[in-house]
Design a protein around this motif. Structure first.
Motif, PDB file in Angstrom:
ATOM      1  N   GLU A  11       0.825  -1.213   0.000  1.00  0.00           N
ATOM      2  CA  GLU A  11       0.000   0.000   0.000  1.00  0.00           C
ATOM      3  C   GLU A  11       0.857   1.260   0.000  1.00  0.00           C
ATOM      4  N   ARG A  12       1.930   1.257   0.775  1.00  0.00           N
ATOM      5  CA  ARG A  12       2.809   2.429   0.825  1.00  0.00           C
ATOM      6  C   ARG A  12       3.612   2.591  -0.467  1.00  0.00           C
ATOM      7  N   ALA A  13       4.004   1.488  -1.087  1.00  0.00           N
ATOM      8  CA  ALA A  13       4.709   1.559  -2.370  1.00  0.00           C
ATOM      9  C   ALA A  13       3.789   2.128  -3.439  1.00  0.00           C
ATOM     10  N   LYS A  14       2.534   1.707  -3.440  1.00  0.00           N
ATOM     11  CA  LYS A  14       1.557   2.255  -4.377  1.00  0.00           C
ATOM     12  C   LYS A  14       1.407   3.753  -4.172  1.00  0.00           C
ATOM     13  N   ASP A  15       1.309   4.164  -2.922  1.00  0.00           N
ATOM     14  CA  ASP A  15       1.171   5.585  -2.594  1.00  0.00           C
ATOM     15  C   ASP A  15       2.397   6.379  -3.053  1.00  0.00           C
ATOM     16  N   ALA A  16       3.580   5.836  -2.798  1.00  0.00           N
ATOM     17  CA  ALA A  16       4.818   6.520  -3.205  1.00  0.00           C
ATOM     18  C   ALA A  16       4.886   6.651  -4.725  1.00  0.00           C
ATOM     19  N   CYS A  17       4.559   5.591  -5.432  1.00  0.00           N
ATOM     20  CA  CYS A  17       4.611   5.620  -6.902  1.00  0.00           C
ATOM     21  C   CYS A  17       3.590   6.599  -7.468  1.00  0.00           C
ATOM     22  N   GLU A  18       2.431   6.667  -6.854  1.00  0.00           N
ATOM     23  CA  GLU A  18       1.406   7.619  -7.299  1.00  0.00           C
ATOM     24  C   GLU A  18       1.876   9.056  -7.070  1.00  0.00           C
ATOM     25  N   VAL A  29       8.283  -1.121  -9.126  1.00  0.00           N
ATOM     26  CA  VAL A  29       8.716  -1.851  -7.939  1.00  0.00           C
ATOM     27  C   VAL A  29       9.382  -3.146  -8.398  1.00  0.00           C
ATOM     28  N   PHE A  30      10.465  -3.534  -7.711  1.00  0.00           N
ATOM     29  CA  PHE A  30      11.134  -4.795  -8.015  1.00  0.00           C
ATOM     30  C   PHE A  30      11.619  -5.407  -6.708  1.00  0.00           C
ATOM     31  N   ASP A  45      12.043  -1.842  -2.949  1.00  0.00           N
ATOM     32  CA  ASP A  45      12.955  -1.462  -4.024  1.00  0.00           C
ATOM     33  C   ASP A  45      12.178  -0.763  -5.137  1.00  0.00           C
ATOM     34  N   LEU A  46      12.590   0.462  -5.455  1.00  0.00           N
ATOM     35  CA  LEU A  46      11.954   1.232  -6.517  1.00  0.00           C
ATOM     36  C   LEU A  46      12.942   1.475  -7.640  1.00  0.00           C
ATOM     37  N   LEU A  47      12.480   1.259  -8.860  1.00  0.00           N
ATOM     38  CA  LEU A  47      13.268   1.514 -10.059  1.00  0.00           C
ATOM     39  C   LEU A  47      12.703   2.764 -10.710  1.00  0.00           C
ATOM     40  N   ASP A  94       4.620  -2.397 -12.273  1.00  0.00           N
ATOM     41  CA  ASP A  94       3.855  -1.248 -11.803  1.00  0.00           C
ATOM     42  C   ASP A  94       3.320  -1.591 -10.418  1.00  0.00           C
ATOM     43  N   ALA A  95       3.431  -0.693  -9.467  1.00  0.00           N
ATOM     44  CA  ALA A  95       2.980  -0.948  -8.095  1.00  0.00           C
ATOM     45  C   ALA A  95       1.503  -1.319  -8.036  1.00  0.00           C
TER      46      ALA A  95
END
Length: 99
Positions: A11-18, A29-30, A45-47, A94-95
């Motif tokens: 959920e936090r990775a989705k929020d960060a990517c958005e 995300v990887f 991990d974010l690319l 994609d997250a």
């Protein structure tokens, strides 16, 4: 416990990517979050695939805020050595695709 931590991380990775997307940054995300090996000490991990030049290296603060204390790594696509590029690109998602 681990599954709850993974759910929070997703959920936090989705929020960060958005949030990054709203700035014109394309992030995927990887790593352990994608390949279902996320554990008690795993990081997110974010690319960074595309990033306006003026934001490069300045987005980590936003990521840190959005991940709420979860450890993370930010890797820039244009800095990955050619011999490792295929592995990163093949694994990254994609997250919004994370479950």
């Amino acid at each position: 416990m681990i599954e709850a931590r993974r759910s929070i991380a997703i959920e936090r990775a989705k929020d960060a990517c958005e949030a990054l997307s709203s700035l014109g940054v394309s992030a995927l995300v990887f790593g352990s979050l994608v390949n279902h090996r996320f554990g008690p000490t795993s990081d997110v991990d974010l690319l960074i695939v595309k990033c306006p030049r003026e934001l490069k290296y300045g987005i980590e603060g936003l990521v840190e805020d959005r991940l709420g204390g979860l450890p993370f790594d930010v890797i820039y696509l244009d800095e990955i050595p050619a011999e490792k590029l295929d592995r990163f690109v093949r694994e990254a998602v994609d997250a919004r695709e994370l479950d």
